[in-house]
Scaffold this active site. Structure first.
Site, PDB file in Angstrom:
ATOM      1  N   ASP A  27       0.872  -1.173   0.000  1.00  0.00           N
ATOM      2  CA  ASP A  27       0.000   0.000   0.000  1.00  0.00           C
ATOM      3  C   ASP A  27       0.917   1.234   0.000  1.00  0.00           C
ATOM      4  O   ASP A  27       2.119   1.119   0.268  1.00  0.00           O
ATOM      5  CB  ASP A  27      -0.874  -0.045   1.259  1.00  0.00           C
ATOM      6  CG  ASP A  27      -1.615   1.240   1.511  1.00  0.00           C
ATOM      7  OD1 ASP A  27      -2.319   1.691   0.597  1.00  0.00           O
ATOM      8  OD2 ASP A  27      -1.470   1.803   2.616  1.00  0.00           O
ATOM      9  N   ILE A  28       0.357   2.399  -0.273  1.00  0.00           N
ATOM     10  CA  ILE A  28       1.179   3.616  -0.306  1.00  0.00           C
ATOM     11  C   ILE A  28       1.071   4.421   0.984  1.00  0.00           C
ATOM     12  O   ILE A  28       2.002   4.465   1.781  1.00  0.00           O
ATOM     13  CB  ILE A  28       0.800   4.496  -1.518  1.00  0.00           C
ATOM     14  CG1 ILE A  28       1.158   3.773  -2.823  1.00  0.00           C
ATOM     15  CG2 ILE A  28       1.545   5.839  -1.439  1.00  0.00           C
ATOM     16  CD1 ILE A  28       0.846   4.580  -4.072  1.00  0.00           C
ATOM     17  N   ASP A  29      -0.079   5.069   1.186  1.00  0.00           N
ATOM     18  CA  ASP A  29      -0.215   6.001   2.308  1.00  0.00           C
ATOM     19  C   ASP A  29      -0.229   5.283   3.648  1.00  0.00           C
ATOM     20  O   ASP A  29      -1.070   4.424   3.906  1.00  0.00           O
ATOM     21  CB  ASP A  29      -1.499   6.813   2.132  1.00  0.00           C
ATOM     22  CG  ASP A  29      -1.492   7.594   0.827  1.00  0.00           C
ATOM     23  OD1 ASP A  29      -0.744   8.573   0.732  1.00  0.00           O
ATOM     24  OD2 ASP A  29      -2.229   7.207  -0.106  1.00  0.00           O
ATOM     25  N   GLY A  62      -5.417   2.653  -3.238  1.00  0.00           N
ATOM     26  CA  GLY A  62      -6.681   3.250  -3.635  1.00  0.00           C
ATOM     27  C   GLY A  62      -6.457   4.454  -4.536  1.00  0.00           C
ATOM     28  O   GLY A  62      -7.393   4.976  -5.128  1.00  0.00           O
ATOM     29  N   LYS A 203      -8.700  -4.330  -3.542  1.00  0.00           N
ATOM     30  CA  LYS A 203      -7.308  -4.561  -3.905  1.00  0.00           C
ATOM     31  C   LYS A 203      -7.064  -6.043  -4.164  1.00  0.00           C
ATOM     32  O   LYS A 203      -6.313  -6.419  -5.066  1.00  0.00           O
ATOM     33  CB  LYS A 203      -6.381  -4.071  -2.792  1.00  0.00           C
ATOM     34  CG  LYS A 203      -6.345  -2.570  -2.618  1.00  0.00           C
ATOM     35  CD  LYS A 203      -5.336  -2.183  -1.549  1.00  0.00           C
ATOM     36  CE  LYS A 203      -5.321  -0.679  -1.329  1.00  0.00           C
ATOM     37  NZ  LYS A 203      -4.305  -0.270  -0.340  1.00  0.00           N
ATOM     38  N   ASP A 226      -2.235  -0.679   5.865  1.00  0.00           N
ATOM     39  CA  ASP A 226      -2.586  -0.080   7.154  1.00  0.00           C
ATOM     40  C   ASP A 226      -4.028   0.392   7.248  1.00  0.00           C
ATOM     41  O   ASP A 226      -4.543   0.618   8.333  1.00  0.00           O
ATOM     42  CB  ASP A 226      -1.676   1.121   7.428  1.00  0.00           C
ATOM     43  CG  ASP A 226      -2.018   2.310   6.541  1.00  0.00           C
ATOM     44  OD1 ASP A 226      -2.327   3.382   7.083  1.00  0.00           O
ATOM     45  OD2 ASP A 226      -1.990   2.172   5.305  1.00  0.00           O
ATOM     46  N   ASN A 229      -9.204  -0.029   3.544  1.00  0.00           N
ATOM     47  CA  ASN A 229      -9.269  -0.639   2.211  1.00  0.00           C
ATOM     48  C   ASN A 229      -8.234  -1.744   2.019  1.00  0.00           C
ATOM     49  O   ASN A 229      -8.135  -2.333   0.944  1.00  0.00           O
ATOM     50  CB  ASN A 229      -9.125   0.417   1.113  1.00  0.00           C
ATOM     51  CG  ASN A 229      -7.783   1.131   1.147  1.00  0.00           C
ATOM     52  OD1 ASN A 229      -7.073   1.118   2.149  1.00  0.00           O
ATOM     53  ND2 ASN A 229      -7.444   1.768   0.045  1.00  0.00           N
TER      54      ASN A 229
END
Length: 276
Positions: A27-29, A62, A203, A226, A229
């Site tokens: 994931d990114i954020d 997302g 995802k 985290d 989603n």
């Protein structure tokens, strides 16, 4: 004769290496990026070490593809799941798409306008808002710390695939939409904003497309996340790793819980699962 033997040995080593290859989705954020939207040095080094070892490194987010182009370039990642699984790319080529139902989206927009809840239409190249401006849009998009901001175009959905829509409303008010619009899933990512994706879109849906194509067995599939989603992704993948800064619901479904992103959580987690 000697060269032929060496080539066979090298080829065998390559085959063995490929057989041991794993795929890791990030994931990114709050996972790759910290709360200041910065990439920790330890995370960058860990990602390149994984790639040097022959593993497949991918992003599952997302976000729209255009929201993290620089990050993909910085990490040299060409495989990614965008829009919570609705736009899937493998090695730079589009593998799968899952657009929203336009008739249902129009009905959603009509209801949202009555409630003073703006929406933003998003395709793989850009995003446009159905209203000229709104405080909810400014507040939530600003938190991403990106250069893109949605211009006004209430007809952006016409003659194009829309893979995700942002519905801007305070927490809890999305319930009224969930009860009526059965074609969609609503996933909150900000106190005044929700992702709107096709029903069943996640995802994990996008990840399944990639791992099936790559042929990597479930025992060598990993994911780090985290947020809300990420719940399905971390609960379904064989090795789900929740960040220490993650939501409690996310930690509850993950197989492992690492340190926070601020505490070199990616590096620690990769060591925890035996990849580094």
């Amino acid at each position: 004769m000697e060269m032929g033997y060496k080539q066979k040995v090298q080829q065998r080593k390559l085959v063995l290496k490929m057989m041991e290859r794993s795929v890791i989705f990030f994931d990114i954020d709050g996972t790759l990026l910290n709360h200041d939207k910065k990439l920790p040095a330890s995370t960058k080094e860990a990602v390149f070490t994984l790639k040097e070892q022959g593993h497949e490194v991918a992003i599952a987010t997302g976000r729209a593809p255009f929201m993290y182009e620089e990050l993909r370039k910085e990490l040299d990642i060409n495989t990614y799941v965008s829009y919570n699984g609705q736009y899937v790319v493998l090695n730079g080529e589009v593998l799968d798409t899952n657009p929203l139902s336009i008739p249902a989206l129009l009905k959603l927009t009509e209801t949202a306008l009555v409630n003073d809840h703006p929406v933003v239409y998003m395709d793989h190249e850009d995003m446009r808002a159905n209203v000229p401006e709104h405080s909810y849009i400014k507040e939530s998009i600003k938190s991403l710390k990106i250069d893109h901001f949605p211009a006004h175009d209430p007809h952006y959905y016409e003659e194009r695939d829309i893979f995700q829509t942002l519905l801007f409303c305070p927490e809890g008010e999305e319930k009224q939409y969930e009860e009526v619009f059965q074609d969609f899933d609503f996933i909150r990512w900000h106190p005044v904003s929700c992702d709107v994706v096709p029903k069943g879109g996640s995802k994990w849906r996008g990840i399944e497309k990639i791992v099936e194509k790559l042929g990597i067995p479930k025992e060598r599939q990993y994911a780090f996340g985290d947020g809300l989603n990420d719940i399905e992704m971390l609960s379904m993948i064989h090795h789900g790793v929740a960040m220490g800064n993650g939501e409690e619901e996310v930690k509850a479904v993950a197989k492992y819980v690492t340190k926070s992103v601020e505490e070199d959580g990616i590096l620690h987690g990769l060591k925890m699962v035996g990849l580094l």
